[in-house]
Every structure is written in C-alpha cells, then in structure tokens.
Write an enzyme that holds these catalytic residues in place. Structure first.
Site, mmCIF file in Angstrom:
data_model
loop_
_atom_site.group_PDB
_atom_site.id
_atom_site.type_symbol
_atom_site.label_atom_id
_atom_site.label_comp_id
_atom_site.label_asym_id
_atom_site.label_seq_id
_atom_site.Cartn_x
_atom_site.Cartn_y
_atom_site.Cartn_z
ATOM 1 N N LYS A 126 -5.772 2.807 3.174
ATOM 2 C CA LYS A 126 -4.942 4.075 2.567
ATOM 3 C C LYS A 126 -5.165 3.558 0.949
ATOM 4 C CE LYS A 126 -0.384 4.192 2.111
ATOM 5 N NZ LYS A 126 -0.242 3.799 0.501
ATOM 6 N N GLU A 167 4.778 10.954 -1.737
ATOM 7 C CA GLU A 167 5.886 9.916 -2.068
ATOM 8 C C GLU A 167 6.791 10.644 -3.284
ATOM 9 O OE1 GLU A 167 7.212 5.484 -2.995
ATOM 10 O OE2 GLU A 167 5.050 5.891 -2.375
#
Length: 269
Positions: free
Chosen positions: A117, A186
């Site tokens: 990621k 997020e």
C-alpha cells in the site's frame, strides 16, 4: 473462526460486486496476526502506523523499510488466511519509480506480504503503474495520508470543500486506472466516500469514512483499547484490554510483594 483457504484478490473483488462487506485489521506481529486471522477478517494491514503504536514515534515518518520488513515477516509467520498488505514507508517510493518498484519487491520477497500500500494520488501514478507491471498488487490510500499530515494541516478531515473533494475523486479514478486493486479512504466525509465507492469498480476500504464503503479497517490496538495516547473519533473500542492488562499487572505486583506468588501450584518438587 479463521478461513482455511487463502483470501485472493478475485474473492475481494467478488465481495465488492455482490455487496458483501470486507473487514481489515492492522497487525504488527505474530500474536496479533494470529488472533486477527482466527477472527476471520479478510485482510490484514501491516501499517506504518506501527511507528506510533508500537515503536513510540510521534508520526509514521521515521518508519524505515527495515522496520516494515521486520514486522511483515512476523505477521506472515502466523500463516494467515487473510490477504496481507504491507505499507511502503515514507520516502521508499517517492524518490524514483525504480526505487519504488525495488522497495515494493522487498516487502514481497523479504517480508512475504501479498500486496503493498502507498499514499498519494496522481503524483504516485507512475510508481503504481510500474509496481503493478512488476506483478505486485497495489492498494492506494487517499484522504488523510499520515505520511504527509503536516502538509495537509495536521490530522484532520479531508474533502469537506468542493475543490479538495473533486481532487480526491480524480485521484481515486487515476489510481484505479493505474492498476490499484483497492483503495483506502481515510478521514473523508461519509457522503464523499459513498460516492467514490459507488463510482469505482474496485473495493474501497474506509477508516473514518462512514458506512458507505465496501469495507472497514481499524488499528488492532485501537479497537481493543490497547493504545491510549489519542483516540480518533472514528475509532470504536470493542474491548478495554489496556485497562484489564494494567489491572492484571497490578495484581501480579501485589501478589509478589505479599509472598502469594508463586504458590504451591506454580512450584516444582
């Protein structure tokens, strides 16, 4: 109960398509990975958040490739059925595309991760394309990107104004076009996350992004109440193991001081 067969990318994609929710939990070591996998989560993230949660740094920035490889190896020793994604730490992929590919390869070869990621939007598209071309699955990360939190004005919600929301949407589309198999959103408004999730063909995992994402991720220590330096609004504590641990340690201390431990049953004859 943990799955017996390894979770695959096509399985996660199929969950997206049929509307089944995906669960992801961070894990930084063997015992936490073992327990998360026993719980049956589909994905484990070896996050660079370990810098703050496990190593005691004030941010994720000091985390190194050596740190990430070390902790990823520990997680993989649990032989989890969950798909394991490892974070590329700060400056391991921003300097050059060849360096990004090399470091992603290290997390796979040396760490044993199933995927990597990285944070960022269109600026990291060349790196994503190259890593995917090398045969390594890539998950993107948009919204609040902790590695660049100072640049974003701190740990704050992103995408509340139209311009930033539009950029996050464009970045998400660009990452998917570059080959990302999934995205983390997020700290973005729930409606923005819901819209992006509906628009994208790949699984979108939220953290502080509302219920409209394809799945959710939380930090192991946060959801178990083991980390109390700060507690983001989006965290739900499912247990208070930190308090229980302190109580147990206090009881141990008292029993040793009082001569009650060890007792007959803990002694050899």
């Amino acid at each position: 109960m943990a799955q017996h067969a390894k979770i695959t990318l096509p399985q996660l994609q199929a969950m997206k398509e049929r509307g089944a929710k995906i669960t992801m939990v961070t894990a930084y070591d063997y015992p936490s990975a073992l327990l998360a996998d026993r719980a049956g989560v589909e994905m484990i993230l070896v996050g660079d958040s370990l810098g703050m949660v496990v190593l005691g740094y004030q941010s994720t920035v000091p985390v190194t490739m050596a740190d990430m490889i070390h902790h990823t190896r520990a997680v993989m020793r649990a032989n989890p059925a969950a798909l394991v994604v490892a974070d590329l730490p700060f400056l391991s992929y921003q300097v050059s595309v060849p360096e990004a590919v090399a470091n992603a390869g290290r997390l796979i070869k040396e760490g044993g991760a199933d995927a990597v990621k990285l944070e960022g939007g269109q600026a990291v598209v060349p790196a994503v394309q190259a890593i995917v071309a090398a045969g390594i699955p890539v998950m993107g990360h948009l919204g609040l990107t902790p590695q660049s939190a100072v640049q974003l004005g701190g740990f704050r919600v992103q995408g509340r104004d139209e311009a930033v929301a539009a950029k996050i949407s464009a970045d998400a589309a660009a990452l998917v076009a570059a080959g990302a198999f999934s995205l983390v959103l997020e700290c973005v408004p729930a409606e923005l996350a819901r819209r992006i999730t509906a628009e994208l063909p790949v699984p979108v995992i939220g953290i502080g992004a509302g219920p409209g994402c394809d799945g959710q991720v939380l930090v192991y220590h946060d959801l178990l109440g083991l980390f109390d330096r700060f507690r983001p609004k989006f965290v739900k504590q499912y247990a208070r193991l930190g308090e229980a641990t302190v109580a147990a340690l206090e009881q141990y201390r008292d029993e040793v001081r009082q001569g009650r431990f060890p007792g007959e049953e803990q002694s050899f004859k």
